[in-house]
Enzyme design. Structure first.
Site, PDB file in Angstrom:
ATOM      1  N   LYS A  37      -4.900  -4.412  -3.065  1.00  0.00           N
ATOM      2  CA  LYS A  37      -5.123  -4.532  -1.474  1.00  0.00           C
ATOM      3  C   LYS A  37      -6.444  -4.671  -1.009  1.00  0.00           C
ATOM      4  CE  LYS A  37      -5.848   0.402  -0.624  1.00  0.00           C
ATOM      5  NZ  LYS A  37      -5.183   1.669  -0.136  1.00  0.00           N
ATOM      6  N   ARG A 132      -1.611  12.891   3.381  1.00  0.00           N
ATOM      7  CA  ARG A 132      -1.362  11.761   3.712  1.00  0.00           C
ATOM      8  C   ARG A 132       0.396  11.640   3.503  1.00  0.00           C
ATOM      9  NH1 ARG A 132      -3.541   6.181   1.427  1.00  0.00           N
ATOM     10  NH2 ARG A 132      -1.975   6.442  -0.104  1.00  0.00           N
TER      11      ARG A 132
END
Length: 356
Positions: A37, A132
Site C-alpha cells: 500500500k 483499531r
C-alpha cells in the site's frame, strides 16, 4: 510533462532489505507478507518482493491488488483492510485472502464466492489492545462457530494489529496471548491456522528478544523493507538501507529576506496562526513542492538547511550558510508518512535507479 519534484527509488536497496528480512524472520519460521500500500501497488517493487522470497503481497486498496494482478505479478494477494460491504464482489475477484472482523461482511463474501463456485479465504483479526480493527477475544470462539456454518469462505488464520492506531507495542505477553488463542482455536474447531499473523514492522524488537515465538508464523512488513527501520522508536535495523527512497525538488526562488512576516497577520492558507522566531535577515529559498505533494513534516533535508514551513505548492527553506541558487536541486530523506504521500501524489515523478 516534466515535474520539478521526484522521488528516486533505489531498487537494489529495496531488494537487499527484502532479502535480509526474509532471512532474519525465516530463521525462526516466520513468513512475510510484503505490504504494497505504501507504494500504491507498484508492480516493479512487487516483483522485487517476489524475487526475494516474499510470496504474499498485502494491500489495503483493491485497485492496487488489481494493478499487480493485471501486471502479471505472481503472488498470493491479501486485502489488508476489512472489506466494505459495497466492495465484496471485487474482494472475491482480486483478493485471495481478506482480513475480517464483521459477520455481515463474511456472509456476503460467502454468498459471492458461492456464485462463482470458489472459496474465499479469510483471516480473522483479533483485538489485542491497539483499538483499531479486531474481534474481542472473549467473542472469538462464538464468532468462529458462526463462520464455520457458512460455505464459500474458509478461515485460514488469525491476526492482530499493533502500533498503528494506539501505538501499543507487540510484547511477550500479547504475542503469547495471540499464540494461545491459536492453540485453542486449532484444538476446539480442528481448524488448521495456516497464518497466525502477529503484527508488522513494529514486531522487530519482540522478535529479536523472543526465546520462543509460539504459534506466530507471519508478519506484515512495509516500512522496515522500504526504510530499513522498526516502527516503535524508528531505529535503523542493522544491515539494512534507510535511504532506498529520496525526495528531490528544485529551488524556484532564493533571496535574502526577513525571518518574520511583517504587516497585520491572520490565519494562513491552512487556518493556522504561526509563531516566528526573529533571526534577522536570512537566506530564504523556496522549493517547488508543498503540502499537496508530500507530507512536508516527514522530510529531512540532506544539506544543513531548515524547512520553515509550506503552503499547498511552495516550501520555504532557511538555507543558512548554503548558497542555494534558482535551479539547484535539494534532496530530502523521507519518513513513512512522507513516503506514503509522495508515492500517492500524481504530481511527483517516480524515478527508478539501480534497476535489477
Amino acid at each position: 510533462m516534466h515535474a520539478t519534484s521526484r522521488v528516486e527509488i533505489n531498487l537494489a536497496k529495496i531488494a537487499h532489505n527484502a532479502e535480509k528480512l526474509v532471512q532474519l524472520y525465516g530463521s525462526k519460521g516466520i513468513e512475510l507478507m510484503g505490504v504494497t500500500k505504501t507504494v500504491c501497488g507498484d508492480s516493479v517493487i512487487a516483483e522485487i518482493f517476489v524475487n526475494n522470497g516474499i510470496h504474499m503481497l498485502a494491500d489495503s486498496k483493491l485497485v492496487n491488488l488489481k494493478k499487480m494482478r493485471d501486471a502479471g505479478v505472481s503472488a498470493q494477494f491479501v486485502l489488508l483492510r476489512s472489506p466494505a460491504l459495497s466492495e465484496v464482489d471485487a474482494v472475491v475477484q482480486y483478493a485471495d485472502i481478506s482480513m475480517n472482523t464483521e459477520l455481515s461482511v463474511i456472509k456476503k463474501l460467502a454468498e459471492t464466492a458461492n456464485l462463482s463456485n470458489s472459496v474465499h479465504q479469510i483471516i480473522l483479526m483479533v483485538e489485542m489492545g491497539d483499538l483499531r480493527e479486531g474481534i474481542m477475544p472473549a467473542n472469538l470462539e462464538g464468532f468462529i462457530q458462526k463462520v464455520m456454518e457458512l460455505s464459500g469462505v474458509a478461515i485460514v488464520g488469525i491476526g492482530a494489529n499493533f502500533a498503528c492506531f494506539g501505538g501499543v507495542r507487540p510484547s511477550k505477553d500479547n504475542m503469547s496471548e495471540l499464540s494461545k488463542l491459536a492453540d485453542i482455536i486449532q484444538t476446539r474447531f480442528s481448524l488448521p491456522l495456516v497464518h497466525v499473523t502477529g503484527g508488522n514492522s513494529a514486531n522487530y524488537n519482540w522478535f529479536t528478544a523472543a526465546d520462543s515465538i509460539g504459534n506466530i508464523n507471519n508478519l506484515r512488513l512495509g516500512e522496515s523493507i522500504y526504510l530499513g527501520r522498526e516502527t516503535l522508536d524508528r531505529k535503523a535495523i542493522p544491515g539494512l538501507y534507510t535511504d532506498a527512497f529520496t525526495f528531490v525538488s528544485e529551488v524556484i526562488e532564493s533571496k535574502i529576506k526577513p525571518s518574520v512576516p511583517y504587516g497585520e497577520t491572520g490565519q494562513n492558507a491552512f487556518g493556522n496562526r504561526l509563531q516566528f522566531r526573529d533571526r534577522g535577515l536570512i537566506r530564504r529559498a523556496i522549493a517547488s513542492f508543498g503540502s499537496q505533494d508530500v507530507l512536508v513534516a516527514g522530510l529531512t533535508p540532506e544539506l544543513d538547511i531548515e524547512i520553515l514551513g509550506s503552503s499547498s505548492d511552495h516550501t520555504i527553506l532557511d538555507a543558512k550558510e548554503v548558497d542555494l541558487k534558482v535551479g539547484d536541486e535539494v534532496r530530502f530523506a523521507l519518513d513513512y508518512g512522507a513516503l506514503l504521500s509522495v508515492m500517492t501524489s500524481v504530481y511527483i515523478t517516480k524515478k527508478y535507479s539501480n534497476i535489477l
